[in-house]
Structure formats: C-alpha cells, structure tokens
Design an enzyme around this catalytic site. Structure first.
Site, PDB file in Angstrom:
ATOM      1  N   HIS A 118      -1.576 -70.093  39.294  1.00 21.89           N
ATOM      2  CA  HIS A 118      -0.793 -70.278  38.078  1.00 21.89           C
ATOM      3  C   HIS A 118      -1.328 -69.409  36.941  1.00 21.89           C
ATOM      4  CE1 HIS A 118       0.616 -73.948  40.052  1.00 21.89           C
ATOM      5  NE2 HIS A 118       1.475 -74.150  39.062  1.00 21.89           N
ATOM      6  N   ASN A 149      -9.562 -68.767  41.176  1.00 20.30           N
ATOM      7  CA  ASN A 149      -8.549 -69.776  40.870  1.00 20.30           C
ATOM      8  C   ASN A 149      -9.125 -71.183  40.816  1.00 20.30           C
ATOM      9  OD1 ASN A 149      -5.873 -70.783  40.484  1.00 20.30           O
ATOM     10  ND2 ASN A 149      -5.765 -71.261  42.664  1.00 20.30           N
ATOM     11  N   GLU A 251      -6.616 -54.984  25.219  1.00 21.50           N
ATOM     12  CA  GLU A 251      -5.501 -54.140  24.783  1.00 21.50           C
ATOM     13  C   GLU A 251      -5.680 -52.697  25.278  1.00 21.50           C
ATOM     14  OE1 GLU A 251      -4.031 -56.184  20.608  1.00 21.50           O
ATOM     15  OE2 GLU A 251      -5.577 -54.632  20.541  1.00 21.50           O
ATOM     16  N   PHE A 258      -1.722 -57.628  20.765  1.00 25.79           N
ATOM     17  CA  PHE A 258      -1.713 -59.048  20.446  1.00 25.79           C
ATOM     18  C   PHE A 258      -1.653 -59.278  18.930  1.00 25.79           C
ATOM     19  CE2 PHE A 258      -3.637 -58.708  24.607  1.00 25.79           C
ATOM     20  CZ  PHE A 258      -3.077 -59.752  25.311  1.00 25.79           C
ATOM     21  N   GLN A 267      -4.835 -59.319  12.115  1.00 35.41           N
ATOM     22  CA  GLN A 267      -4.696 -58.803  13.478  1.00 35.41           C
ATOM     23  C   GLN A 267      -5.935 -58.008  13.879  1.00 35.41           C
ATOM     24  OE1 GLN A 267      -1.710 -55.756  14.012  1.00 35.41           O
ATOM     25  NE2 GLN A 267      -1.461 -56.216  16.190  1.00 35.41           N
TER      26      GLN A 267
END
Length: 324
Positions: A118, A149, A251, A258, A267
C-alpha cells in the site's frame, strides 16, 4: 418520426448518464488530500497517461500507465479517518481508470517475491468498511520488498498514527522512482511484463496541530522525509530513521515539487528540513525491530525497550536497537 425522437431521447439520457459517471471518476484538485499542492501538476486527462490524476474521497494520486502503478499518492491523516473497521483485503483492479487502459490485477504480483504494498495504508482508513476497502485498488499498490513493507515502512506508518493519537493532523505524500527492486526471489525490473518494480520508495509527511490548516503552516512546521531502497538486502534490522533525508533531495531525484500551495519562503524552508528524531518536539517512540519474539522500541533519549506482560517498559542493551 416518433420512433426517431424516442431513439434520440434514449441516446441523450445514455450520454447524460455516462457523462455523470465520468464526472464522478475524473475529479479536480479540489480535494483535502491536495491541500499542500499537486506535486506533478497531474491532470485528469487521458492525454497525460503517465501523470493521470485520480481523486478519490480517501486519497488522491498520479497514475503512471507505463509503469502500472502510481507516481505518488497523497492523503490526509487525522482522527476522523481512524476507527475500528476491519481490514478488507479485497485487492482488485481500479475501475476509475479509463476503459481502454490495461488495469493491473492482484494476479500480476503472484509469485513475484514482492508484496502488494500500500501507498496509502489500509490502517489509515479504518473509520468505515468502504473507506478501508478503497485502499485495496491496485492503483494504490506498488511492488514492495517484503522486508520493507512489513518492517521499516510499517513502523513509520504506525509512527504516523501515533502522532495522530497525540493530537496532530498529517498530510502525507508517498511515491516511487527508479526501476529495479530486490524481493524475496531476487532482483526484478518488471512484474509479469505489466508492472514496473521501483528502485526507491519515499514518503514526505507534514505535521500540523490537530485542527491545523494550511494557514497554520510556518517555517517551524515539522516535516519528515524518508527515502527507502526497495531492496531486501539493504533492509535487515533497519529502522525508518536510517533513511531520513530532505524533501529537496527527493525533489531532485524525482522531479516533483512539494508544498506548492504555501508561500515561497515557507516552501523553501520545508524543503530543506531534515527531521531530527532525537531532538524533535514530537514525543513518540518508534518500533525498531523484533528480537526473541519481542517488539523492541527506541525512545528519543536512545533507550531500547520492550513492553512486558504488565504493560511496562523493560529496557535492554542499546545495541539491540541499533537500527539507525
């Protein structure tokens, strides 16, 4: 003439129904999950199949048709989303994808050595059966190394829910980049010629007060950015804090941006933050590893402990929590 008019009426009604159905599927950026921004400027248009925006009540995502999984999934995590509903485990193709596109199925992951991992966790959506079920569509899954996971990744998910229990509201973006992961059966680039296996899996977590909103975000707002290898051999007894990085670094590696709905100064500040687990004001201990059948925790002061049968902390050698 009457037959012709009837046919036109039926056709008009059909087109109206189809149009309404499509409007429910193809949504806009007007979503709480995109409060801080749309990291790739994803669009709900078939003309951008590798950056296709899907906005659901439970989360929003950018789908990549070429890869067969999301570029990223974004969601709000607050106390309103948490409850006692059972995990549904109803993995299935996502019907909200365009009809002509191939829809990844759970069987595409069978015997691959990778979990159906997920991005927006099942346990983050337990306030209703429908909301939990919504996390099991395959657009919310990635091929994930089992050790990631089920351990470090899962421990970070639990840490986030503990923050919510301590009266915080979180905005989370999780995604992937690169190709080539290592699962329980070795290294793969693709599953069944349908799903790209990512090399890295990241998460960016912005932490607000329980009733906080975008106007409450400042240069002091805590941000946790974590970038994991999707490789079994690099994840043995590894805590999530071993992979802390900055949003700016994620990024640079992904091409995402973002915090686009904040001011430029905020930011820039948030992008540069590197989470300091030990000195953070967030007073939540985190799971480290299992040892002799006991779940070990590491505290902010560096102590290593497990919870004994009386519900109290029993401290053990610090070396056992060497997960950093």
């Amino acid at each position: 003439m009457k037959t012709f008019r009837s046919s036109v009426y039926v056709l008009s009604v059909y087109l109206l129904i189809v149009s309404c159905a499509r409007q429910k599927i193809v949504s806009t950026n007007d979503s709480v999950h995109l409060l801080l921004g749309n990291p790739t400027n994803a669009q709900a248009s078939e003309s951008v199949p590798d950056n296709y925006l899907i906005v659901k009540p439970q989360y929003a995502l950018s789908y990549n048709r070429s890869k067969g999984h999301a570029n990223w999934v974004a969601w709000e995590l607050s106390k309103q989303w948490l409850g006692s509903s059972d995990r549904q485990n109803d993995f299935r193709p996502d019907p909200s994808l365009p009809a002509s596109w191939y829809k990844v199925t759970p069987n595409d992951y069978t015997n691959s050595g990778f979990d159906r991992g997920h991005l927006c966790p099942s346990a983050d959506r337990t306030n209703s059966l429908d909301n939990n079920s919504a996390t099991f569509v395959m657009t919310n899954m990635i091929p994930q190394a089992p050790e990631l996971n089920r351990e470090a990744w899962a421990y970070l998910e639990e840490y986030c829910r503990e923050l919510v229990a301590q009266k915080h509201r979180l905005f989370i973006v999780s995604g992937t980049y690169g190709t080539g992961g290592e699962g329980s059966k070795g290294t793969l680039n693709k599953l069944d010629n349908a799903v790209n296996v990512p090399a890295r899996v990241y998460k960016v977590i912005t932490i607000l007060p329980e009733n906080g909103n975008i106007n409450d975000i400042t240069t002091d707002t805590p941000v946790i950015a974590v970038d994991f290898p999707n490789k079994t051999s690099q994840l043995q007894n590894a805590g999530w804090f071993r992979f802390i990085t900055t949003t700016a670094d994620i990024e640079k590696k992904t091409g995402l941006t973002f915090f686009t709905n904040t001011s430029k100064s905020i930011q820039t500040s948030l992008q540069a933050k590197r989470f300091d687990y030990v000195n953070s004001s967030l007073n939540v201990d985190t799971k480290c590893r299992e040892y002799n059948g006991k779940q070990l925790f590491i505290g902010k002061s560096g102590g290593c402990y497990y919870i004994n049968s009386n519900g109290n902390k029993t401290y053990v050698e610090r070396e056992l929590c060497n997960c950093q």
